[in-house]
Structure formats: structure tokens, C-alpha cells
Design a protein around this motif. Structure first.
Motif, PDB file in Angstrom:
ATOM      1  N   GLU A 219       0.605  -1.127  -0.235  1.00 59.56           N
ATOM      2  CA  GLU A 219      -0.052   0.286   0.326  1.00 59.56           C
ATOM      3  C   GLU A 219       1.168   0.687  -0.066  1.00 59.56           C
ATOM      4  O   GLU A 219       1.713   1.163   1.286  1.00 59.56           O
ATOM      5  CB  GLU A 219      -1.342  -0.227   1.386  1.00 59.56           C
ATOM      6  CG  GLU A 219      -2.246   1.028   1.028  1.00 59.56           C
ATOM      7  CD  GLU A 219      -3.078   0.482   0.528  1.00 59.56           C
ATOM      8  OE1 GLU A 219      -4.129   1.682  -0.146  1.00 59.56           O
ATOM      9  OE2 GLU A 219      -3.506  -0.148  -0.024  1.00 59.56           O
ATOM     10  N   TYR A 221       0.274   5.319   0.097  1.00 59.87           N
ATOM     11  CA  TYR A 221      -0.381   6.089   0.545  1.00 59.87           C
ATOM     12  C   TYR A 221       0.121   7.381  -0.469  1.00 59.87           C
ATOM     13  O   TYR A 221      -0.624   8.347  -0.310  1.00 59.87           O
ATOM     14  CB  TYR A 221      -0.292   6.298   1.870  1.00 59.87           C
ATOM     15  CG  TYR A 221      -0.889   5.410   2.067  1.00 59.87           C
ATOM     16  CD1 TYR A 221      -1.727   4.944   2.468  1.00 59.87           C
ATOM     17  CD2 TYR A 221      -0.247   4.505   3.387  1.00 59.87           C
ATOM     18  CE1 TYR A 221      -2.798   3.743   3.175  1.00 59.87           C
ATOM     19  CE2 TYR A 221      -0.544   3.706   3.981  1.00 59.87           C
ATOM     20  CZ  TYR A 221      -2.137   3.022   3.747  1.00 59.87           C
ATOM     21  OH  TYR A 221      -2.259   2.393   4.838  1.00 59.87           O
ATOM     22  N   ILE A 223       0.249   7.779  -3.834  1.00 56.46           N
ATOM     23  CA  ILE A 223      -0.801   7.407  -4.763  1.00 56.46           C
ATOM     24  C   ILE A 223      -2.167   7.382  -4.640  1.00 56.46           C
ATOM     25  O   ILE A 223      -2.291   6.854  -4.110  1.00 56.46           O
ATOM     26  CB  ILE A 223      -0.350   5.828  -5.423  1.00 56.46           C
ATOM     27  CG1 ILE A 223       1.093   5.329  -5.540  1.00 56.46           C
ATOM     28  CG2 ILE A 223      -0.975   5.745  -6.862  1.00 56.46           C
ATOM     29  CD1 ILE A 223       1.633   4.184  -6.199  1.00 56.46           C
ATOM     30  N   MET A 225      -5.427   7.339  -4.471  1.00 59.32           N
ATOM     31  CA  MET A 225      -6.831   6.350  -3.912  1.00 59.32           C
ATOM     32  C   MET A 225      -8.136   6.410  -5.499  1.00 59.32           C
ATOM     33  O   MET A 225      -8.600   8.291  -5.501  1.00 59.32           O
ATOM     34  CB  MET A 225      -7.250   6.530  -2.811  1.00 59.32           C
ATOM     35  CG  MET A 225      -8.561   5.204  -2.661  1.00 59.32           C
ATOM     36  SD  MET A 225      -8.154   3.863  -3.374  1.00 59.32           S
ATOM     37  CE  MET A 225      -7.580   2.514  -2.136  1.00 59.32           C
ATOM     38  N   ARG A 260      -6.080   2.201  -6.006  1.00 54.97           N
ATOM     39  CA  ARG A 260      -4.276   3.270  -6.503  1.00 54.97           C
ATOM     40  C   ARG A 260      -3.990   2.807  -7.655  1.00 54.97           C
ATOM     41  O   ARG A 260      -3.564   2.170  -8.389  1.00 54.97           O
ATOM     42  CB  ARG A 260      -3.737   2.903  -5.240  1.00 54.97           C
ATOM     43  CG  ARG A 260      -4.076   3.754  -3.746  1.00 54.97           C
ATOM     44  CD  ARG A 260      -3.108   3.138  -2.446  1.00 54.97           C
ATOM     45  NE  ARG A 260      -3.827   3.682  -1.409  1.00 54.97           N
ATOM     46  CZ  ARG A 260      -4.256   4.574  -0.444  1.00 54.97           C
ATOM     47  NH1 ARG A 260      -3.489   6.125  -1.315  1.00 54.97           N
ATOM     48  NH2 ARG A 260      -4.819   4.839   0.090  1.00 54.97           N
ATOM     49  N   TYR A 261      -3.955   4.046  -8.471  1.00 51.80           N
ATOM     50  CA  TYR A 261      -3.592   4.516  -9.863  1.00 51.80           C
ATOM     51  C   TYR A 261      -2.273   5.915  -9.644  1.00 51.80           C
ATOM     52  O   TYR A 261      -2.850   6.189  -8.741  1.00 51.80           O
ATOM     53  CB  TYR A 261      -4.718   4.782 -10.472  1.00 51.80           C
ATOM     54  CG  TYR A 261      -5.106   3.407 -10.935  1.00 51.80           C
ATOM     55  CD1 TYR A 261      -4.479   2.162 -12.012  1.00 51.80           C
ATOM     56  CD2 TYR A 261      -6.614   3.165 -10.683  1.00 51.80           C
ATOM     57  CE1 TYR A 261      -5.486   1.268 -12.065  1.00 51.80           C
ATOM     58  CE2 TYR A 261      -6.968   2.385 -11.247  1.00 51.80           C
ATOM     59  CZ  TYR A 261      -6.731   0.823 -11.706  1.00 51.80           C
ATOM     60  OH  TYR A 261      -7.572  -0.226 -11.571  1.00 51.80           O
TER      61      TYR A 261
END
Length: 302
Positions: A219, A221, A223, A225, A260-261
Motif C-alpha cells: 500500500e 499512500y 499514490i 486512491m 490506487r493508480y
């Protein structure tokens, strides 16, 4: 080499009830005179080859003849056949020939085969198959290669790499290689490789044993959401593209996906591939970027 050709003749005879000398000659790229000479050698060596004239006739092995295959159980033989079928379906060079040889060795009837696997896409290019053959040679002999590459960020780059491994994953071939100017291992999609050249330069590097083409998901953060709403009309594609744990079905049937991208060209080209059936809810910045791209598309057809 004659010994190799003699073995190929035996395997072809094992995999066919009847096959003509002309068919053998075409398969092995020799003259029919050479085939008859080889058949004579095999007969003298004790291989029971018979000949039948007339319609549907040809050369065949005496009924019941097979090479020794007792080392493998029936289940193991089937697994080997299915593995070769998968390799053939991935467009690996000459896999069909290996499949025919092994099927003949195991007296396996390909005509009644229940399993058919086809990973190829419509219009799958012959160039990719030729690249695989060239890369196999480069990897085995440890030759540095060069090529032009089209990456997912729409950039075209020239690469000089040490090829370490080929991987077939999710309907596509990938090259795992050491990128010299970055001192790092990279993965390249075969369909994006152009102008592949094998150099005379050698390397000694080996791929680390713990390497995997699928990195562990972490994960990040930093990037953004994305919250995406998909029409239920393309539910089949949503479930193809995303793991079920990221999908939430809303009361009106809409499928909400949170993932997330990066805010990259690849991301927006991917989202545009869903056409009118997806809406970006969050982040706002992504909505604005996609809106501008949609305006440009509209202007093209205005």
C-alpha cells in the motif's frame, strides 16, 4: 544430422496411423529418396515398419509397437502432454513438433483430446515468435541484446540489456533482463519490443533465485486512491480486471471499485478503454484530466 532425423521419423510414425514418404520428406525438408533410405536403415535396426499401397495407405509401424514409456504413470504422461499443449498455445517456437513427438512416444491419441488451450489474441504476430527464438539463443549463450522499446508511458527508448529469462504471464510473454545503465533488473513485454539485435558481447550474470515477476503488493499512500463507478452492463469486464475484494456492488447495480493508480497517461488510456461505462468519482484531479481528454476526443469528431 541423420540420427536426429531417424528419431523424428520414428516419432512421426508413432503419431500417425499412416503417413506417406512424401509427407515425411516435406516435414523433414529432405527428398523422398532420403526418406526411403532412412526407412531401410530403421528396418535393419529392428523397427517394424510396414507399407500399405492404395488410398489412405502409406508407411506405418506394426500395430502395438511403442517406445519404452513405463517410467511414467498414465497421469504423469497426461500432465506432460497438457504442459506441452500450454507451451504450444503460448506461441512458443516448435512446441507443436515436441508435442507430436511426445504424443507418439506415449501412444497418446491427439484426435480425441478433450483439452484445447489457446492463449493467442486475434492477429497475434509472427514477429513475436521470431523474437522468442532469438531470445532463447541469447539467454542460453549469454549474449547482450539491444532493442527499441515502447513503454506504458508512451515513451520510445533504446535498450541494451543482459537477457536472463522469459516468462509467460497473463496471456503474454515477458523478458526479464538486467538493464546495464540503471544497474537493475527490468521486465519487458515482448509485444512492445522492436528491432531486436543479438550482439557478440557476452555476460556472466545469473538471475537471483528469489526473483519473482510479480512483486508483493504494498500500500503506497503517495499514490492517489481512485473511486470508480462501473455500469453493471460491463460487470463481466470489471470482474476480469479487478480482484473481488476491491469491488462493491451498490443498491442501483453500479459496481464501485477502489484502487490506487498513478496519475499517468497509461492510467487514463486504461480508463478510457471502458468508454461510457465508467465514471471517475475520486480524485477530483483525475476527473478533471479525464474531462479534458474527453473534450479533445469530442473535438476530433465535432
Amino acid at each position: 544430422m541423420q540420427i536426429d532425423r531417424l528419431l523424428q521419423i520414428v516419432f512421426l510414425l508413432l503419431s500417425h496411423e499412416y503417413i506417406t514418404a512424401r509427407q515425411l520428406a516435406e516435414e523433414l525438408n529432405v527428398s523422398t529418396r532420403t526418406i526411403y533410405r532412412d526407412i531401410n536403415i530403421l528396418s535393419l535396426a529392428g523397427i517394424p515398419i510396414t507399407s500399405q499401397k492404395g488410398y489412405n495407405g502409406g508407411l506405418s509401424l506394426l500395430q502395438g509397437f511403442s517406445l519404452d514409456k513405463s517410467y511414467f504413470t498414465q497421469a504423469e504422461q497426461n500432465n506432460i502432454i497438457h504442459a506441452l499443449q500450454i507451451l504450444k498455445s503460448s506461441n512458443y517456437p516448435d512446441a507443436d513438433k515436441a508435442l507430436n513427438k511426445v504424443a507418439g512416444l506415449f501412444s497418446h491419441n491427439m484426435q480425441s483430446e478433450w483439452l484445447e488451450i489457446d492463449f493467442s489474441y486475434w492477429g497475434s504476430p509472427e514477429k513475436e515468435r521470431l523474437n522468442i527464438t532469438a531470445l532463447e539463443r541469447a539467454i542460453i549463450n549469454k549474449y547482450v541484446i539491444t532493442f527499441t522499446y515502447f513503454n506504458s508511458e508512451l515513451m520510445v527508448t533504446s535498450q541494451a540489456v543482459e537477457p536472463l529469462k522469459m516468462v509467460f504471464k497473463s496471456h503474454a510473454w515477458y523478458l526479464v533482463a538486467y538493464l546495464r545503465n540503471k544497474n537493475a533488473i527490468r521486465t519487458y513485454k515482448m509485444s512492445r519490443i522492436r528491432e531486436l539485435q543479438i550482439t557478440n558481447q557476452l555476460f556472466e550474470r545469473e538471475l537471483p533465485q528469489d526473483f519473482t515477476i510479480t512483486p508483493a503488493y504494498k500500500e503506497d499512500y503517495n499514490i492517489p486512491m481512485f473511486k470508480l463507478h462501473f455500469s453493471e452492463k460491463i460487470a463481466y469486464k470489471v470482474y476480469d480486471e479487478f480482484q473481488e475484494k476491491y469491488i462493491k456492488k451498490l443498491e442501483d447495480g453500479t459496481l464501485e471499485v477502489s484502487f490506487r493508480y498513478q496519475l499517468s497517461d497509461w492510467t487514463f488510456l486504461y480508463l478510457l478503454s471502458f468508454g461510457e461505462y465508467v465514471e471517475v468519482i475520486e480524485p477530483v484531479e483525475a476527473r478533471d484530466i479525464l474531462k479534458e481528454k474527453a473534450k479533445k476526443i469530442l473535438a476530433m469528431y465535432g
